[in-house]
Motif scaffolding. Structure first.
Motif, PDB file in Angstrom:
ATOM      1  N   PHE A 249      35.131  12.652  27.663  1.00  0.00           N
ATOM      2  CA  PHE A 249      34.448  13.208  26.488  1.00  0.00           C
ATOM      3  C   PHE A 249      34.489  14.729  26.527  1.00  0.00           C
ATOM      4  O   PHE A 249      34.747  15.386  25.503  1.00  0.00           O
ATOM      5  N   TRP A 250      34.241  15.308  27.684  1.00  0.00           N
ATOM      6  CA  TRP A 250      34.278  16.766  27.867  1.00  0.00           C
ATOM      7  C   TRP A 250      35.677  17.292  27.557  1.00  0.00           C
ATOM      8  O   TRP A 250      35.838  18.290  26.836  1.00  0.00           O
ATOM      9  N   PHE A 251      36.691  16.613  28.080  1.00  0.00           N
ATOM     10  CA  PHE A 251      38.084  16.997  27.842  1.00  0.00           C
ATOM     11  C   PHE A 251      38.418  16.944  26.347  1.00  0.00           C
ATOM     12  O   PHE A 251      39.010  17.877  25.799  1.00  0.00           O
ATOM     13  N   ARG A 252      38.027  15.864  25.679  1.00  0.00           N
ATOM     14  CA  ARG A 252      38.320  15.711  24.253  1.00  0.00           C
ATOM     15  C   ARG A 252      37.559  16.741  23.414  1.00  0.00           C
ATOM     16  O   ARG A 252      38.093  17.292  22.441  1.00  0.00           O
ATOM     17  N   MET A 253      36.326  17.008  23.790  1.00  0.00           N
ATOM     18  CA  MET A 253      35.525  17.979  23.056  1.00  0.00           C
ATOM     19  C   MET A 253      36.156  19.369  23.123  1.00  0.00           C
ATOM     20  O   MET A 253      36.273  20.070  22.109  1.00  0.00           O
ATOM     21  N   LEU A 254      36.570  19.780  24.315  1.00  0.00           N
ATOM     22  CA  LEU A 254      37.223  21.077  24.472  1.00  0.00           C
ATOM     23  C   LEU A 254      38.568  21.106  23.756  1.00  0.00           C
ATOM     24  O   LEU A 254      38.952  22.131  23.181  1.00  0.00           O
ATOM     25  N   SER A 255      39.294  19.979  23.766  1.00  0.00           N
ATOM     26  CA  SER A 255      40.582  19.912  23.073  1.00  0.00           C
ATOM     27  C   SER A 255      40.422  20.207  21.593  1.00  0.00           C
ATOM     28  O   SER A 255      41.165  21.014  21.014  1.00  0.00           O
ATOM     29  N   VAL A 256      39.458  19.556  20.976  1.00  0.00           N
ATOM     30  CA  VAL A 256      39.213  19.750  19.541  1.00  0.00           C
ATOM     31  C   VAL A 256      38.790  21.185  19.262  1.00  0.00           C
ATOM     32  O   VAL A 256      39.255  21.825  18.311  1.00  0.00           O
ATOM     33  N   LYS A 257      37.913  21.707  20.095  1.00  0.00           N
ATOM     34  CA  LYS A 257      37.414  23.070  19.905  1.00  0.00           C
ATOM     35  C   LYS A 257      38.537  24.094  19.960  1.00  0.00           C
ATOM     36  O   LYS A 257      38.548  25.071  19.188  1.00  0.00           O
ATOM     37  N   LEU A 258      39.513  23.888  20.854  1.00  0.00           N
ATOM     38  CA  LEU A 258      40.573  24.868  21.056  1.00  0.00           C
ATOM     39  C   LEU A 258      41.813  24.601  20.212  1.00  0.00           C
ATOM     40  O   LEU A 258      42.741  25.403  20.193  1.00  0.00           O
ATOM     41  N   GLY A 259      41.853  23.453  19.519  1.00  0.00           N
ATOM     42  CA  GLY A 259      43.018  23.135  18.703  1.00  0.00           C
ATOM     43  C   GLY A 259      44.141  22.479  19.473  1.00  0.00           C
ATOM     44  O   GLY A 259      45.298  22.518  19.039  1.00  0.00           O
ATOM     45  N   PHE A 260      43.820  21.842  20.594  1.00  0.00           N
ATOM     46  CA  PHE A 260      44.829  21.185  21.419  1.00  0.00           C
ATOM     47  C   PHE A 260      44.828  19.677  21.151  1.00  0.00           C
ATOM     48  O   PHE A 260      43.768  19.063  21.032  1.00  0.00           O
ATOM     49  N   SER A 261      46.012  19.099  21.075  1.00  0.00           N
ATOM     50  CA  SER A 261      46.149  17.651  20.983  1.00  0.00           C
ATOM     51  C   SER A 261      47.162  17.236  22.038  1.00  0.00           C
ATOM     52  O   SER A 261      48.373  17.356  21.841  1.00  0.00           O
ATOM     53  N   LEU A 262      46.669  16.802  23.175  1.00  0.00           N
ATOM     54  CA  LEU A 262      47.541  16.428  24.283  1.00  0.00           C
ATOM     55  C   LEU A 262      46.824  15.440  25.187  1.00  0.00           C
ATOM     56  O   LEU A 262      45.618  15.273  25.106  1.00  0.00           O
ATOM     57  N   GLY A 263      47.589  14.780  26.044  1.00  0.00           N
ATOM     58  CA  GLY A 263      47.025  13.777  26.933  1.00  0.00           C
ATOM     59  C   GLY A 263      46.923  14.262  28.363  1.00  0.00           C
ATOM     60  O   GLY A 263      47.077  15.460  28.655  1.00  0.00           O
ATOM     61  N   LEU A 264      46.683  13.333  29.244  1.00  0.00           N
ATOM     62  CA  LEU A 264      46.550  13.637  30.664  1.00  0.00           C
ATOM     63  C   LEU A 264      47.890  13.466  31.378  1.00  0.00           C
ATOM     64  O   LEU A 264      48.776  12.759  30.900  1.00  0.00           O
ATOM     65  N   ASN A 265      48.008  14.119  32.521  1.00  0.00           N
ATOM     66  CA  ASN A 265      49.175  13.969  33.411  1.00  0.00           C
ATOM     67  C   ASN A 265      50.481  14.419  32.771  1.00  0.00           C
ATOM     68  O   ASN A 265      51.560  13.935  33.128  1.00  0.00           O
ATOM     69  N   ILE A 266      50.410  15.364  31.850  1.00  0.00           N
ATOM     70  CA  ILE A 266      51.617  15.911  31.241  1.00  0.00           C
ATOM     71  C   ILE A 266      52.244  16.973  32.125  1.00  0.00           C
ATOM     72  O   ILE A 266      53.458  16.980  32.340  1.00  0.00           O
ATOM     73  N   PHE A 267      51.429  17.869  32.658  1.00  0.00           N
ATOM     74  CA  PHE A 267      51.920  19.043  33.369  1.00  0.00           C
ATOM     75  C   PHE A 267      51.874  18.867  34.882  1.00  0.00           C
ATOM     76  O   PHE A 267      50.909  18.345  35.429  1.00  0.00           O
ATOM     77  N   GLY A 268      52.905  19.364  35.548  1.00  0.00           N
ATOM     78  CA  GLY A 268      52.846  19.514  36.990  1.00  0.00           C
ATOM     79  C   GLY A 268      51.943  20.684  37.342  1.00  0.00           C
ATOM     80  O   GLY A 268      51.369  21.336  36.459  1.00  0.00           O
ATOM     81  N   PRO A 269      51.789  21.002  38.625  1.00  0.00           N
ATOM     82  CA  PRO A 269      50.925  22.116  39.025  1.00  0.00           C
ATOM     83  C   PRO A 269      51.452  23.446  38.506  1.00  0.00           C
ATOM     84  O   PRO A 269      52.656  23.658  38.408  1.00  0.00           O
ATOM     85  N   GLY A 270      50.533  24.321  38.167  1.00  0.00           N
ATOM     86  CA  GLY A 270      50.931  25.665  37.763  1.00  0.00           C
ATOM     87  C   GLY A 270      51.117  25.857  36.278  1.00  0.00           C
ATOM     88  O   GLY A 270      51.880  26.734  35.863  1.00  0.00           O
ATOM     89  N   VAL A 271      50.435  25.082  35.450  1.00  0.00           N
ATOM     90  CA  VAL A 271      50.559  25.290  34.008  1.00  0.00           C
ATOM     91  C   VAL A 271      49.745  26.504  33.577  1.00  0.00           C
ATOM     92  O   VAL A 271      48.652  26.756  34.109  1.00  0.00           O
ATOM     93  N   ALA A 272      50.302  27.267  32.638  1.00  0.00           N
ATOM     94  CA  ALA A 272      49.585  28.401  32.051  1.00  0.00           C
ATOM     95  C   ALA A 272      49.651  28.259  30.540  1.00  0.00           C
ATOM     96  O   ALA A 272      50.708  28.466  29.937  1.00  0.00           O
ATOM     97  N   ILE A 273      48.530  27.848  29.933  1.00  0.00           N
ATOM     98  CA  ILE A 273      48.415  27.815  28.475  1.00  0.00           C
ATOM     99  C   ILE A 273      47.917  29.201  28.071  1.00  0.00           C
ATOM    100  O   ILE A 273      46.797  29.583  28.391  1.00  0.00           O
ATOM    101  N   VAL A 274      48.759  29.939  27.377  1.00  0.00           N
ATOM    102  CA  VAL A 274      48.515  31.373  27.229  1.00  0.00           C
ATOM    103  C   VAL A 274      47.380  31.685  26.262  1.00  0.00           C
ATOM    104  O   VAL A 274      46.612  32.611  26.485  1.00  0.00           O
ATOM    105  N   HIS A 275      47.271  30.923  25.168  1.00  0.00           N
ATOM    106  CA  HIS A 275      46.225  31.190  24.183  1.00  0.00           C
ATOM    107  C   HIS A 275      45.665  29.866  23.684  1.00  0.00           C
ATOM    108  O   HIS A 275      46.320  28.839  23.760  1.00  0.00           O
TER     109      HIS A 275
END
Length: 203
Positions: free
Chosen positions: A61-87
């Motif tokens: 729920f926390w993950f989904r709430m932040l996703s909506v707030k920031l405009g992100f639509s994505l799932g889990l386990n997409i990125f390996g270590p070291g992801v940088a979402i710039v904005h």
């Protein structure tokens, strides 16, 4: 993929380093993207290690709430270590997409599967796979069952609909094509490369 608590620490440490940020009370409060990234990793840990539903549901729920707030639509386990979402801002990624370590990704990016209806169990066969140290510029679009090599740069507003399996390519244009070869991933790899012994930054 995060499989245990040590993996969780390694992934969060790598993410912070790639973003050039420290884990501090100030950054936790003022930086929503940092907060989202850490919550994403905690949620991945809870689901991958099959924690009780009373732990998984609140984190999801926390993950989904932040996703909506920031405009992100994505799932889990997409990125390996070291992801940088710039904005924060529009960012759409098919949940079956897989991206290697040290990805740097900008707003306006859309990564999706093939435009066909498929068996959900086979959906991963129709989504993109990106290597390590990939830079994805603002507004880039990546669609279909394509493969992109490591140390590649995808230019702003590029539309990628076919494989670029060779490492070290600069890809740009509509449709995307190779502009140069021999990239080293310098846009995303910092002196503090991912290491299993990394510890979380504090302060």
């Amino acid at each position: 993929m995060i499989q245990n608590y040590n993996d969780l620490r390694v992934y969060i440490s790598a993410d912070l380093k790639s973003a050039g940020k420290a884990l501090s009370v100030k950054n936790w409060i003022l930086d929503p993207v940092l907060r989202f990234t850490i919550v994403m990793r905690i949620t991945e840990y809870c689901f991958n290690t099959k924690k009780t539903i009373f732990i998984r549901l609140p984190t999801l729920f926390w993950f989904r709430m932040l996703s909506v707030k920031l405009g992100f639509s994505l799932g889990l386990n997409i990125f390996g270590p070291g992801v940088a979402i710039v904005h924060h801002g529009l960012l759409i990624i098919d949940p079956t997409t897989r991206i290697g370590k040290n990805c740097r990704i900008h707003m306006g990016v859309h990564i999706g599967g093939a435009a066909v209806f498929v068996d959900p169990e086979k959906a991963a066969d129709f989504s993109p796979r990106l290597g390590d140290n990939v830079y994805i510029g603002p507004g880039a679009k990546i669609y279909g069952p394509i493969r992109i090599g490591s140390n590649c740069t995808i230019g702003a507003n590029a539309v990628v609909t076919k494989d670029f399996k060779q490492d070290g390519l600069l890809i740009a244009g509509v449709p995307a094509k190779v502009l140069s070869e021999g990239e080293t991933g310098a846009r995303v790899v910092r002196p503090f490369a991912v290491g299993k012994e990394d510890n979380l930054q504090k302060g």
